[in-house]
Scaffold this motif. Structure first.
Motif, PDB file in Angstrom:
ATOM      1  N   LEU A 150       0.883  -1.078   0.068  1.00  0.00           N
ATOM      2  CA  LEU A 150       0.159   0.060   0.023  1.00  0.00           C
ATOM      3  C   LEU A 150       0.845   1.216   0.005  1.00  0.00           C
ATOM      4  O   LEU A 150       1.861   1.516   0.631  1.00  0.00           O
ATOM      5  CB  LEU A 150      -0.812  -0.111   1.458  1.00  0.00           C
ATOM      6  N   ILE A 151       0.528   2.258  -1.103  1.00  0.00           N
ATOM      7  CA  ILE A 151       1.545   3.497  -1.077  1.00  0.00           C
ATOM      8  C   ILE A 151       0.319   4.756  -0.642  1.00  0.00           C
ATOM      9  O   ILE A 151      -0.735   4.795  -1.213  1.00  0.00           O
ATOM     10  CB  ILE A 151       1.880   3.699  -2.455  1.00  0.00           C
ATOM     11  N   LEU A 152       0.566   5.298   0.380  1.00  0.00           N
ATOM     12  CA  LEU A 152      -0.076   6.554   0.903  1.00  0.00           C
ATOM     13  C   LEU A 152       0.519   7.863   0.882  1.00  0.00           C
ATOM     14  O   LEU A 152       1.364   8.035   1.686  1.00  0.00           O
ATOM     15  CB  LEU A 152      -0.711   5.991   2.335  1.00  0.00           C
ATOM     16  N   ASP A 153       0.216   8.664   0.064  1.00  0.00           N
ATOM     17  CA  ASP A 153       0.677   9.979  -0.010  1.00  0.00           C
ATOM     18  C   ASP A 153       0.101  10.763   0.853  1.00  0.00           C
ATOM     19  O   ASP A 153      -0.941  11.513   0.320  1.00  0.00           O
ATOM     20  CB  ASP A 153       0.816  10.229  -1.512  1.00  0.00           C
ATOM     21  N   GLU A 154       0.469  11.010   1.998  1.00  0.00           N
ATOM     22  CA  GLU A 154      -0.111  12.259   2.967  1.00  0.00           C
ATOM     23  C   GLU A 154      -1.921  11.933   2.947  1.00  0.00           C
ATOM     24  O   GLU A 154      -2.565  13.169   2.846  1.00  0.00           O
ATOM     25  CB  GLU A 154       0.101  13.729   2.512  1.00  0.00           C
ATOM     26  N   PRO A 155      -2.425  10.888   3.243  1.00  0.00           N
ATOM     27  CA  PRO A 155      -3.752  10.370   3.071  1.00  0.00           C
ATOM     28  C   PRO A 155      -4.638  11.290   4.093  1.00  0.00           C
ATOM     29  O   PRO A 155      -5.900  11.605   3.883  1.00  0.00           O
ATOM     30  CB  PRO A 155      -3.882   8.934   3.250  1.00  0.00           C
ATOM     31  N   ALA A 156      -4.179  11.525   5.241  1.00  0.00           N
ATOM     32  CA  ALA A 156      -4.785  12.291   6.491  1.00  0.00           C
ATOM     33  C   ALA A 156      -4.297  13.560   6.436  1.00  0.00           C
ATOM     34  O   ALA A 156      -4.587  14.090   7.637  1.00  0.00           O
ATOM     35  CB  ALA A 156      -4.621  11.207   7.804  1.00  0.00           C
ATOM     36  N   ALA A 157      -3.743  14.123   5.700  1.00  0.00           N
ATOM     37  CA  ALA A 157      -3.282  15.601   5.826  1.00  0.00           C
ATOM     38  C   ALA A 157      -4.301  16.517   6.304  1.00  0.00           C
ATOM     39  O   ALA A 157      -4.193  17.535   6.999  1.00  0.00           O
ATOM     40  CB  ALA A 157      -2.643  16.067   4.629  1.00  0.00           C
ATOM     41  N   ALA A 182       3.261  -1.228   3.885  1.00  0.00           N
ATOM     42  CA  ALA A 182       2.842  -0.093   3.467  1.00  0.00           C
ATOM     43  C   ALA A 182       3.789   1.129   3.627  1.00  0.00           C
ATOM     44  O   ALA A 182       4.719   0.679   4.273  1.00  0.00           O
ATOM     45  CB  ALA A 182       1.675   0.197   4.254  1.00  0.00           C
ATOM     46  N   VAL A 183       3.532   2.012   2.642  1.00  0.00           N
ATOM     47  CA  VAL A 183       4.668   3.048   2.811  1.00  0.00           C
ATOM     48  C   VAL A 183       3.637   4.464   2.805  1.00  0.00           C
ATOM     49  O   VAL A 183       2.868   4.732   2.079  1.00  0.00           O
ATOM     50  CB  VAL A 183       5.457   3.338   1.435  1.00  0.00           C
ATOM     51  N   LEU A 184       3.727   5.122   4.003  1.00  0.00           N
ATOM     52  CA  LEU A 184       3.041   6.177   4.349  1.00  0.00           C
ATOM     53  C   LEU A 184       3.815   7.522   4.415  1.00  0.00           C
ATOM     54  O   LEU A 184       4.495   7.708   5.393  1.00  0.00           O
ATOM     55  CB  LEU A 184       2.424   5.919   6.028  1.00  0.00           C
ATOM     56  N   SER A 185       3.556   8.624   3.688  1.00  0.00           N
ATOM     57  CA  SER A 185       4.090   9.694   3.670  1.00  0.00           C
ATOM     58  C   SER A 185       3.259  10.603   4.754  1.00  0.00           C
ATOM     59  O   SER A 185       2.138  10.767   4.348  1.00  0.00           O
ATOM     60  CB  SER A 185       4.226  10.544   2.300  1.00  0.00           C
ATOM     61  N   SER A 186       4.157  11.151   5.621  1.00  0.00           N
ATOM     62  CA  SER A 186       3.065  12.087   6.438  1.00  0.00           C
ATOM     63  C   SER A 186       4.099  13.231   6.927  1.00  0.00           C
ATOM     64  O   SER A 186       5.339  12.906   7.159  1.00  0.00           O
ATOM     65  CB  SER A 186       2.607  11.423   7.628  1.00  0.00           C
ATOM     66  N   HIS A 187       3.685  14.431   7.166  1.00  0.00           N
ATOM     67  CA  HIS A 187       4.361  15.554   7.661  1.00  0.00           C
ATOM     68  C   HIS A 187       4.290  15.536   9.283  1.00  0.00           C
ATOM     69  O   HIS A 187       4.950  16.432   9.873  1.00  0.00           O
ATOM     70  CB  HIS A 187       3.945  17.042   7.198  1.00  0.00           C
TER      71      HIS A 187
END
Length: 234
Positions: A150-157, A182-187
């Protein structure tokens, strides 16, 4: 098996380098937190992983093959973008039917269980859902493909704190059920602390830190994930 393996990976847009000499390996079965300041190259890296972009230099393998190698390989990867793209005029049930038509590995029982878990009526139009509900719908659609990654690009931004926690908990439960990666991008480092066991820190298009969170904290002088990340960026 490795989820991801990059070797001297680079991506340029004209004269501007978005990624430079990225070399890393992510073992299978991890939830990876991808963090870094704005402009670090996070979205570019995820688009390379999904096959939406081609590298300028180096090589990248995803689940043992080049990204988006063929239709079967695409079916093994799920993607959730930052804006949780759904069709506002379609109902939740319409989205599930569309997912079943487009994905050969579609699991209708899993999709229905995930929708029931977030308490959304199948007949509701996606355009009338809250931001958190749209994000949960996008996640349910990605998970029901039964992907291996699963690839998630700032999904909860854009989500409020409660909706963010619920989204992350559903993500963790889904990855566990699927025995996926999974890879989760997040700030937000709080997102990474809640669900991630592997960390990649990017800055100025380069890898500053990569590895299992437990090992990085054990082997270094930092007492917390925040100290670890901030220390890598100095």
């Amino acid at each position: 098996m490795e989820s991801l393996h990059a070797t001297h990976l680079g991506k340029r847009y004209g004269r501007r380098a978005a990624l430079t000499d990225v070399t890393l390996t992510v073992p299978a079965g991890r939830i990876v937190g991808l963090v870094g300041p704005n402009g670090a190259g996070k979205s570019t890296f995820l688009q390379l992983v999904c096959g939406l972009l081609s590298p300028t230099t180096g090589a990248l393998r995803v689940l043992g093959a080049p990204p988006a190698a063929d239709a079967k390989h695409l079916a093994r990867v799920g993607f959730v973008a930052q804006d949780a793209p759904v069709y506002p005029t379609l109902s939740v049930a319409d989205h599930l039917r569309l997912g079943a038509r487009l994905n050969p590995r579609w699991d209708p029982d899993l999709a229905e269980r995930r929708i029931a878990a977030i308490g959304v009526e199948p007949g509701r139009k996606a355009g009338r859902l809250s931001g958190g509900q749209r994000a949960q719908l996008a996640l349910a659609l990605a998970v029901a493909k039964r992907p291996e990654l699963l690839i998630l690009d700032e999904p909860a931004a854009a989500l409020d704190p409660l909706a963010r926690v619920e989204f992350l908990d559903h993500l963790r439960d889904s990855v566990t059920e699927l025995a996926a990666s999974a890879v989760l991008s997040s700030h937000l480092l709080s997102d990474v602390e809640r669900v991630c066991d592997h960390l990649i820190v990017l800055a100025d298009g380069r890898v500053r830190l990569a590895g299992d969170v437990r090992d990085l904290l054990r082997d270094g002088p930092h007492a917390s994930l925040e100290e670890l990340v901030l220390g890598s960026l100095r």
